[in-house]
Design a protein around this motif. Structure first.
Motif, PDB file in Angstrom:
ATOM      1  N   ARG A 138      36.578 -42.527 -16.646  1.00  0.00           N
ATOM      2  CA  ARG A 138      37.447 -42.709 -17.739  1.00  0.00           C
ATOM      3  C   ARG A 138      38.273 -41.698 -17.934  1.00  0.00           C
ATOM      4  O   ARG A 138      38.395 -40.747 -17.108  1.00  0.00           O
ATOM      5  N   LEU A 139      39.310 -41.987 -18.890  1.00  0.00           N
ATOM      6  CA  LEU A 139      40.342 -41.025 -19.028  1.00  0.00           C
ATOM      7  C   LEU A 139      40.043 -39.663 -19.754  1.00  0.00           C
ATOM      8  O   LEU A 139      39.286 -39.474 -20.732  1.00  0.00           O
ATOM      9  N   ILE A 140      40.256 -38.580 -19.148  1.00  0.00           N
ATOM     10  CA  ILE A 140      40.055 -37.297 -19.739  1.00  0.00           C
ATOM     11  C   ILE A 140      41.494 -36.439 -19.976  1.00  0.00           C
ATOM     12  O   ILE A 140      42.398 -36.678 -19.388  1.00  0.00           O
ATOM     13  N   GLU A 141      41.364 -36.097 -21.178  1.00  0.00           N
ATOM     14  CA  GLU A 141      42.881 -35.465 -21.662  1.00  0.00           C
ATOM     15  C   GLU A 141      42.643 -34.267 -22.510  1.00  0.00           C
ATOM     16  O   GLU A 141      41.417 -34.347 -23.369  1.00  0.00           O
ATOM     17  N   TYR A 142      43.535 -33.256 -22.397  1.00  0.00           N
ATOM     18  CA  TYR A 142      43.344 -32.117 -23.317  1.00  0.00           C
ATOM     19  C   TYR A 142      44.756 -31.842 -23.539  1.00  0.00           C
ATOM     20  O   TYR A 142      45.829 -32.307 -23.101  1.00  0.00           O
ATOM     21  N   TRP A 143      45.068 -31.513 -24.904  1.00  0.00           N
ATOM     22  CA  TRP A 143      46.044 -31.069 -25.410  1.00  0.00           C
ATOM     23  C   TRP A 143      46.272 -29.704 -25.897  1.00  0.00           C
ATOM     24  O   TRP A 143      45.178 -28.940 -26.388  1.00  0.00           O
ATOM     25  N   GLY A 144      47.473 -29.016 -25.848  1.00  0.00           N
ATOM     26  CA  GLY A 144      47.512 -27.731 -26.356  1.00  0.00           C
ATOM     27  C   GLY A 144      47.831 -27.682 -28.001  1.00  0.00           C
ATOM     28  O   GLY A 144      47.982 -28.974 -28.472  1.00  0.00           O
ATOM     29  N   GLN A 145      47.998 -26.936 -28.397  1.00  0.00           N
ATOM     30  CA  GLN A 145      48.156 -26.595 -29.872  1.00  0.00           C
ATOM     31  C   GLN A 145      49.703 -26.859 -30.506  1.00  0.00           C
ATOM     32  O   GLN A 145      49.649 -27.231 -31.518  1.00  0.00           O
TER      33      GLN A 145
END
Length: 118
Positions: free
Chosen positions: A103-110
């Motif tokens: 599945r799609l894994i994503e991380y975001w910065g602040q």
């Protein structure tokens, strides 16, 4: 897990330049597609640029020929060089890391604020 920390935003005059950095912690940085989004007040978040390992990057039409995305896998860092900045580039800029593993894994910065104004 991956954490992303942006830096380099600020106030700049029209026609000026800024360089954003996004440092990633965690493993397998090379496997992630890294990108920059931005969100201006009252507008939807939009993709600015993205880059895969070994690729030259893709850009939104609005920033093509002015912005350049690059990555340093040894430092787990992605950069956005912004030149000839315009007032309409004013926004909060977010770093994103994406990878598909089942599945799609994503991380975001602040996010980091970029303001272009005279």
């Amino acid at each position: 897990q991956m954490q992303l920390v942006e830096s380099g935003g600020g106030l700049v005059q029209p026609g000026g330049s800024l360089r954003l950095s996004c440092a990633a912690s965690g493993s397998n940085f090379r496997l992630y597609v890294m990108g920059w989004y931005r969100q201006a007040p009252g507008k939807e978040r939009e993709l600015v640029a993205s880059i895969r390992d070994g690729d030259s990057g893709v850009y939104a039409d609005s920033v093509k020929d002015r912005f350049a995305i690059s990555r340093d896998n040894a430092r787990s860092t992605v950069y956005l060089e912004m030149n000839n900045l315009k007032p309409e580039d004013t926004a909060v800029y977010y770093c994103i890391a994406q990878r598909v593993v089942v599945r799609l894994i994503e991380y975001w910065g602040q996010g980091t604020q970029v303001t272009v104004s005279s």
